[in-house]
Design a protein around this motif. Sequence first.
Motif, short mmCIF file in Angstrom:
data_model
loop_
_atom_site.label_atom_id
_atom_site.label_comp_id
_atom_site.label_asym_id
_atom_site.label_seq_id
_atom_site.Cartn_x
_atom_site.Cartn_y
_atom_site.Cartn_z
N PRO A 129 0.81 -1.18 -0.03
CA PRO A 129 0.11 -0.12 -0.04
C PRO A 129 0.74 1.34 0.07
O PRO A 129 0.52 2.29 -0.59
CB PRO A 129 -0.88 -0.19 1.42
CG PRO A 129 -0.88 -1.56 1.60
CD PRO A 129 0.33 -2.14 1.15
N ASP A 130 1.99 1.30 0.72
CA ASP A 130 2.67 2.66 0.90
C ASP A 130 3.77 2.81 -0.09
O ASP A 130 4.80 3.38 0.01
CB ASP A 130 3.05 2.89 2.26
CG ASP A 130 4.04 1.82 2.75
OD1 ASP A 130 3.99 0.72 2.52
OD2 ASP A 130 4.76 2.25 3.87
N PHE A 131 3.89 2.03 -1.35
CA PHE A 131 4.93 2.11 -2.27
C PHE A 131 5.25 3.57 -2.83
O PHE A 131 4.10 4.18 -2.97
CB PHE A 131 4.77 0.95 -3.13
CG PHE A 131 4.06 1.23 -4.47
CD1 PHE A 131 4.58 1.96 -5.65
CD2 PHE A 131 2.74 0.96 -4.29
CE1 PHE A 131 3.80 2.03 -6.69
CE2 PHE A 131 1.84 1.39 -5.46
CZ PHE A 131 2.42 2.09 -6.66
N ASP A 132 6.46 4.09 -2.85
CA ASP A 132 6.59 5.33 -3.47
C ASP A 132 6.41 5.24 -5.02
O ASP A 132 7.34 4.86 -5.66
CB ASP A 132 7.93 5.63 -3.30
CG ASP A 132 8.46 7.09 -3.47
OD1 ASP A 132 7.61 7.69 -4.18
OD2 ASP A 132 9.45 7.53 -2.80
N ASP A 133 5.35 5.99 -5.35
CA ASP A 133 4.86 5.68 -6.70
C ASP A 133 5.55 6.86 -7.44
O ASP A 133 5.71 6.72 -8.93
CB ASP A 133 3.51 6.01 -7.03
CG ASP A 133 3.08 7.46 -6.41
OD1 ASP A 133 3.65 7.91 -5.57
OD2 ASP A 133 1.80 7.92 -6.55
N GLU A 134 6.55 7.44 -6.98
CA GLU A 134 7.56 8.36 -7.78
C GLU A 134 8.84 7.60 -7.98
O GLU A 134 9.43 8.12 -9.02
CB GLU A 134 7.58 9.73 -6.92
CG GLU A 134 6.32 10.85 -7.18
CD GLU A 134 6.92 12.21 -6.20
OE1 GLU A 134 7.99 12.38 -5.92
OE2 GLU A 134 5.85 12.79 -6.03
N ARG A 135 9.27 6.80 -7.22
CA ARG A 135 10.42 6.12 -7.53
C ARG A 135 10.53 4.77 -7.95
O ARG A 135 11.19 4.08 -8.42
CB ARG A 135 11.08 6.02 -6.26
CG ARG A 135 11.57 7.58 -5.71
CD ARG A 135 12.68 7.59 -4.75
NE ARG A 135 12.48 6.90 -3.61
CZ ARG A 135 13.25 6.74 -2.59
NH1 ARG A 135 14.43 7.09 -2.59
NH2 ARG A 135 13.06 6.31 -1.41
N VAL A 136 9.09 4.09 -7.89
CA VAL A 136 8.79 2.59 -8.38
C VAL A 136 8.02 2.96 -9.52
O VAL A 136 6.76 3.36 -9.67
CB VAL A 136 7.91 2.02 -7.15
CG1 VAL A 136 7.60 0.50 -7.91
CG2 VAL A 136 8.84 1.92 -5.90
N TYR A 137 8.66 2.67 -10.71
CA TYR A 137 7.96 2.84 -11.96
C TYR A 137 7.02 1.71 -12.68
O TYR A 137 7.04 0.48 -11.94
CB TYR A 137 8.97 3.05 -13.14
CG TYR A 137 9.91 4.40 -12.87
CD1 TYR A 137 9.21 5.56 -12.90
CD2 TYR A 137 11.22 4.38 -12.59
CE1 TYR A 137 10.18 6.77 -12.49
CE2 TYR A 137 12.09 5.00 -12.17
CZ TYR A 137 11.37 6.50 -12.24
OH TYR A 137 12.24 7.57 -11.75
#
Length: 138
Positions: free
Chosen positions: A97-105
Motif C-alpha cells: 500500500p505505501d510504495f513510493d509511486d514516484e520512485r517505483v515505475y
Amino acid sequence: MNFSKIIAVTGKPGLFEILSQTKSGVIVQSLIDQKRMPINATHNVSLLENIAIYTFSEEVPLAQVFKNIADKEDGKEAISHKESADKLTSYFAEVLPDFDDERVYTSNIKKVIQWYNILAKANFDFSTLVQEETTSEE
C-alpha cells in the motif's frame, strides 16, 4: 529451491537458479525451460534477495513483496504483467500500500509481477520467504 540462489541476468529473459560455481562464474538453470548454462563475470547478475522496493517509510525486500502477493493470490499466479499501467499500479498498491509511486515505475511493477509469476509456475514455496528473513536477522 532456495530464494537466496535465484538470480536475474540482464539481457536474458526469466529467472535462474544457481546450481554450482566455476572458476570463471556460475552454472545456472532457467526456471522457465529448465535449460542449464554458464554465466560468467561479464554478465550483469542480480540476486533477488538483494532487491528492495521503495516505500514512503523504508525499503521493503522483494521477498516480502512476493510473500504479500502469494498471500493475496493463495500461492497461485498473479495478474499478467502485460496488463495496463493503471491496472498494474492499482494491483501493486493492494499488495504494497505505501510504495513510493514516484520512485517505483510501471516497468518495475511489471518486472516484479513477471518474476512472481515465474516463481509461481515453478512451484516455489513462498511460505519459506518469511522463515529465511527471520533466520538471517538473528
